[in-house]
Design a protein around this motif. Sequence first.
Motif, short mmCIF file in Angstrom:
data_model
loop_
_atom_site.label_atom_id
_atom_site.label_comp_id
_atom_site.label_asym_id
_atom_site.label_seq_id
_atom_site.Cartn_x
_atom_site.Cartn_y
_atom_site.Cartn_z
N TYR A 110 0.83 -1.20 0.00
CA TYR A 110 0.00 0.00 0.00
C TYR A 110 0.87 1.25 0.00
O TYR A 110 2.05 1.21 0.33
CB TYR A 110 -0.93 -0.01 1.22
N VAL A 139 -7.02 -5.35 -2.33
CA VAL A 139 -8.05 -4.44 -1.82
C VAL A 139 -7.67 -3.01 -2.22
O VAL A 139 -7.14 -2.23 -1.44
CB VAL A 139 -8.24 -4.60 -0.29
N SER A 141 -9.13 -0.27 -2.61
CA SER A 141 -9.66 0.89 -1.87
C SER A 141 -8.77 1.26 -0.70
O SER A 141 -8.75 2.42 -0.27
CB SER A 141 -11.07 0.59 -1.36
N ARG A 142 -7.99 0.31 -0.20
CA ARG A 142 -7.06 0.59 0.90
C ARG A 142 -5.63 0.79 0.41
O ARG A 142 -4.86 1.50 1.05
CB ARG A 142 -7.07 -0.56 1.92
N GLY A 144 -4.59 1.59 -2.96
CA GLY A 144 -4.38 2.56 -4.02
C GLY A 144 -3.97 1.96 -5.35
O GLY A 144 -3.79 2.70 -6.33
N ASN A 146 -4.55 -1.67 -8.00
CA ASN A 146 -5.21 -2.94 -8.27
C ASN A 146 -4.22 -3.99 -8.75
O ASN A 146 -3.33 -3.70 -9.57
CB ASN A 146 -6.28 -2.73 -9.34
N SER A 168 -11.84 -6.20 -4.66
CA SER A 168 -11.82 -5.07 -5.59
C SER A 168 -13.22 -4.55 -5.88
O SER A 168 -13.38 -3.43 -6.36
CB SER A 168 -11.18 -5.50 -6.92
N ASP A 192 -15.22 -9.48 0.26
CA ASP A 192 -16.30 -8.51 0.37
C ASP A 192 -17.57 -9.31 0.64
O ASP A 192 -18.05 -10.04 -0.22
CB ASP A 192 -16.41 -7.72 -0.93
N THR A 252 -15.69 2.88 8.43
CA THR A 252 -14.50 2.11 8.08
C THR A 252 -14.39 0.83 8.91
O THR A 252 -14.51 0.85 10.14
CB THR A 252 -13.23 2.97 8.31
#
Length: 309
Positions: A110, A139, A141-142, A144, A146, A168, A192, A252
């Motif tokens: 990340y 992930v 969204s955490r 930054g 893919n 994703s 998810d 969150t």
Amino acid sequence: MTSTIDFTGVFPAMCTPFNDDESIDFETLQADAQRLEAAGVDGLVPVGSTGESATLTHDEHVDVVEAVIEAVDDVPVIAGSGSNNTREALELSERSAEAGADGLLLISPYYNKPEQRGFVEHYRTIADAIDLPQIVYNVPSRTGQNIEPDTAVELASHENIAGYKAASGDLGQIGEIAERTVDEEFAVLSGDDALTLPTISVGGTGTISVSANIEPERTCAMVGAALDGDYDRARAIHHELGPLFRALFIETNPIPVKEAMAIRGYGPARMRSPLTRLSEEHRAGLEAVLADLEAEPAAVADGSGEGDR
């Protein structure tokens, strides 16, 4: 690979409970691991994002892994051991392996935002060094960035890279990875909860789940029914759990799930800064969702847990 895990079914992403002084509440942690094992889950995943790994020291991280291993009898423990620093991820993975972890969950690096070739180098470095089954965790969204399907497929060819945690939100991408790795010993797991059932429908093998901390029997029943091809029953349970899926991500993660754990009496809601307790405006809604689930156990009545698989 020196050991294997059947990455089929339900693997709760465990919370890390804290005492009032923010030290780890190991007694509650171990009781929670035993509660989940008794509910019929297929493995446990401590110190991932839901376990607030970002605010634990490396020593605490290993202590949590050891405590969960000590608490359970017959389910694998997959330790979250990723980092945005390859050397750090390797060290933490080695320490988790030495502590007795059965497998590793490795979040993609990340903040750095590596190119796809950087992902390949990162994961292969760890997989070459440690003979445990490892799950690539995507992930964006955490993190930054893919992990593209081509990269996931390339990594699947490594004997120690045994799975892919898909968070994703892109079902087309998830289905493509499942399709292109169908001849590999490679598991595609939902990351998810709202997409667990759709993920299984396109070739997924189960879920690393937040909601399973709260409703392990229902989650096992839903996944078991889907894997058995009983989509009518799986869909009915999915719809029962839908309000919980939404409530647990109203803020969150793991803020809502820790509040739900406290409401159910499973553990304290305390967070380590910078995360905070669930806001009052959302607590009443979460309480209502939990009360509704307690009042309506119907869809699980004809079987749940390992008996479904």
